[in-house]
Design a protein around this motif. Structure first.
Motif, PDB file in Angstrom:
ATOM      1  N   THR A  57      97.600 -31.357  35.501  1.00 44.16           N
ATOM      2  CA  THR A  57      96.988 -31.228  34.295  1.00 44.16           C
ATOM      3  C   THR A  57      96.452 -30.501  34.818  1.00 44.16           C
ATOM      4  OG1 THR A  57      96.991 -34.317  34.127  1.00 44.16           O
ATOM      5  CG2 THR A  57      95.305 -32.156  32.874  1.00 44.16           C
ATOM      6  N   SER A  58      95.810 -30.431  35.485  1.00 42.89           N
ATOM      7  CA  SER A  58      94.570 -28.415  36.131  1.00 42.89           C
ATOM      8  C   SER A  58      95.549 -27.428  35.599  1.00 42.89           C
ATOM      9  CB  SER A  58      94.002 -29.267  37.175  1.00 42.89           C
ATOM     10  OG  SER A  58      93.457 -29.500  37.529  1.00 42.89           O
ATOM     11  N   TRP A  59      97.187 -28.124  35.918  1.00 39.70           N
ATOM     12  CA  TRP A  59      97.663 -26.354  35.953  1.00 39.70           C
ATOM     13  C   TRP A  59      98.060 -26.233  33.989  1.00 39.70           C
ATOM     14  CZ3 TRP A  59     102.465 -26.053  34.363  1.00 39.70           C
ATOM     15  CH2 TRP A  59     103.435 -24.741  34.180  1.00 39.70           C
ATOM     16  N   ARG A  60      98.195 -27.104  33.773  1.00 42.50           N
ATOM     17  CA  ARG A  60      98.384 -27.392  32.569  1.00 42.50           C
ATOM     18  C   ARG A  60      97.228 -26.579  31.396  1.00 42.50           C
ATOM     19  NH1 ARG A  60     101.321 -32.122  28.358  1.00 42.50           N
ATOM     20  NH2 ARG A  60     101.550 -30.691  27.207  1.00 42.50           N
ATOM     21  N   LEU A  61      96.180 -27.427  31.868  1.00 41.95           N
ATOM     22  CA  LEU A  61      95.300 -26.660  30.918  1.00 41.95           C
ATOM     23  C   LEU A  61      95.010 -25.249  30.628  1.00 41.95           C
ATOM     24  CD1 LEU A  61      92.819 -30.058  31.041  1.00 41.95           C
ATOM     25  CD2 LEU A  61      94.049 -29.428  29.348  1.00 41.95           C
ATOM     26  N   ALA A  62      94.819 -24.713  31.828  1.00 45.53           N
ATOM     27  CA  ALA A  62      94.462 -23.336  32.896  1.00 45.53           C
ATOM     28  C   ALA A  62      95.514 -22.731  31.598  1.00 45.53           C
ATOM     29  CB  ALA A  62      95.269 -22.768  34.429  1.00 45.53           C
ATOM     30  N   ARG A  76      93.617 -33.300  23.950  1.00 44.13           N
ATOM     31  CA  ARG A  76      94.423 -34.318  23.548  1.00 44.13           C
ATOM     32  C   ARG A  76      95.061 -34.612  24.735  1.00 44.13           C
ATOM     33  NH1 ARG A  76      96.467 -32.812  17.073  1.00 44.13           N
ATOM     34  NH2 ARG A  76      94.458 -34.096  16.510  1.00 44.13           N
ATOM     35  N   VAL A  77      95.791 -33.026  25.546  1.00 41.34           N
ATOM     36  CA  VAL A  77      96.218 -33.094  26.621  1.00 41.34           C
ATOM     37  C   VAL A  77      95.889 -33.804  27.901  1.00 41.34           C
ATOM     38  CG1 VAL A  77      97.324 -31.392  28.258  1.00 41.34           C
ATOM     39  CG2 VAL A  77      97.888 -30.682  26.256  1.00 41.34           C
ATOM     40  N   ALA A  78      94.603 -33.613  28.021  1.00 42.26           N
ATOM     41  CA  ALA A  78      93.606 -34.425  29.437  1.00 42.26           C
ATOM     42  C   ALA A  78      93.838 -35.491  29.251  1.00 42.26           C
ATOM     43  CB  ALA A  78      92.619 -33.651  29.359  1.00 42.26           C
ATOM     44  N   ILE A  79      93.662 -36.655  28.143  1.00 39.48           N
ATOM     45  CA  ILE A  79      93.894 -37.705  28.059  1.00 39.48           C
ATOM     46  C   ILE A  79      95.386 -38.052  27.930  1.00 39.48           C
ATOM     47  CG2 ILE A  79      93.438 -39.468  25.834  1.00 39.48           C
ATOM     48  CD1 ILE A  79      91.541 -37.725  24.826  1.00 39.48           C
ATOM     49  N   ASN A  80      96.175 -37.964  26.719  1.00 36.88           N
ATOM     50  CA  ASN A  80      97.387 -38.030  27.620  1.00 36.88           C
ATOM     51  C   ASN A  80      97.246 -38.172  29.216  1.00 36.88           C
ATOM     52  OD1 ASN A  80      97.584 -38.543  24.785  1.00 36.88           O
ATOM     53  ND2 ASN A  80      98.650 -36.642  25.120  1.00 36.88           N
ATOM     54  N   SER A  81      97.636 -36.833  29.611  1.00 40.62           N
ATOM     55  CA  SER A  81      97.610 -37.200  31.304  1.00 40.62           C
ATOM     56  C   SER A  81      97.326 -38.461  31.741  1.00 40.62           C
ATOM     57  CB  SER A  81      97.093 -35.539  32.080  1.00 40.62           C
ATOM     58  OG  SER A  81      97.987 -34.762  31.433  1.00 40.62           O
ATOM     59  N   GLY A  82      95.888 -38.673  31.441  1.00 33.34           N
ATOM     60  CA  GLY A  82      94.991 -39.849  32.247  1.00 33.34           C
ATOM     61  C   GLY A  82      95.632 -40.557  31.732  1.00 33.34           C
ATOM     62  N   ILE A  83      95.927 -41.285  30.654  1.00 28.16           N
ATOM     63  CA  ILE A  83      96.821 -42.015  30.474  1.00 28.16           C
ATOM     64  C   ILE A  83      98.176 -42.337  31.200  1.00 28.16           C
ATOM     65  CG2 ILE A  83      97.985 -43.550  28.385  1.00 28.16           C
ATOM     66  CD1 ILE A  83      95.699 -42.569  26.396  1.00 28.16           C
ATOM     67  N   GLY A  84      98.629 -41.804  31.500  1.00 27.23           N
ATOM     68  CA  GLY A  84     100.185 -41.373  31.920  1.00 27.23           C
ATOM     69  C   GLY A  84      99.894 -41.471  33.766  1.00 27.23           C
TER      70      GLY A  84
END
Length: 225
Positions: A57-62, A76-84
């Motif tokens: 997730t950190s790599w994608r957000l960067a 949104r990406v962080a939330i979806n990753s957290g749910i996954g």
């Protein structure tokens, strides 16, 4: 003799954790099961799974930040990753709970028995004469594993024993009591039972600091590591 036995879940047990009743003269000394959280951490490595999600997730957000993504998109990406991550870890914990609940480790006056398997019960019978060493591995307060080294494999396979087996010892599998609470007391019970069964093979010794009781003898050693 080392024995493996499968039994359908509905077949019943004359004694909890055992496929047959105890023979005359054999005593039940201890029974227990893995702790779910310890089992999930050390058998299913949920900490590494969580670490993977965090890094991914950190790599994608960067990358998104470099590409000029908005804060809303990144959230949104962080939330979806957290749910996954929560779903994946939750599933592993659920599997660990089911497997731990189906597992019974038994120590008698003559042998060790592992019963496990959610759909089909599996029993592994390990007479004391076939146990070459028993080593305790402690983690946390009074929690740990007991690893059994065998004089011969006796037809046991790594995949058949998993996850009740020492990791990566594929060619010569070593059965394990995993995720025990009160591991020190279990180790003492096992050491005392083996000593009573074969006093000529075992001698009591004390190792250097930190001082802990150790059993050592040709062909048999039970220790805390």
């Amino acid at each position: 003799m080392i024995k493996l036995h499968d039994e359908e879940e509905g077949g019943g047990e004359p004694v909890r954790g055992l496929p047959q009743a105890l023979p005359e003269g054999e005593q039940l000394l201890w029974q227990g099961s893995p702790g779910t959280l310890a089992f999930a951490i050390h058998a299913f490595h949920i900490r590494f799974v969580l670490g993977y999600f965090v890094l991914a997730t950190s790599w994608r957000l960067a990358n998104m930040d470099t590409a000029g993504a908005t804060g809303l998109e990144m959230t949104r990406v962080a939330i979806n990753s957290g749910i996954g991550a929560a779903a994946g870890i939750g599933l592993l914990v659920l599997i660990a709970w089911a497997m731990a609940r189906a597992t019974v480790y038994t120590v008698t006056s003559k042998r060790v028995v592992l019963r496990y398997g959610v759909a089909i019960r599996k029993y592994v019978n390990l007479p004391f004469d076939q146990i070459a060493s028993a080593d305790m591995r402690r983690y946390g307060k009074d929690k740990g594993d007991i690893v059994l080294s065998l004089a011969s494999a006796g037809g046991l396979g790594y995949m058949r024993l998993w996850p009740h087996v020492r990791p990566l010892r594929i060619n010569r599998p070593q059965p394990m009591f995993r995720g025990l609470t009160g591991v020190d007391a279990v180790a003492r019970t096992l050491a005392s039972a083996i000593t009573a069964h074969a006093p000529n093979r075992v001698t009591q010794a004390t190792v250097a600091a930190p001082a802990r009781p150790t059993l050592t003898a040709p062909g048999l050693a039970a220790s805390a590591t």
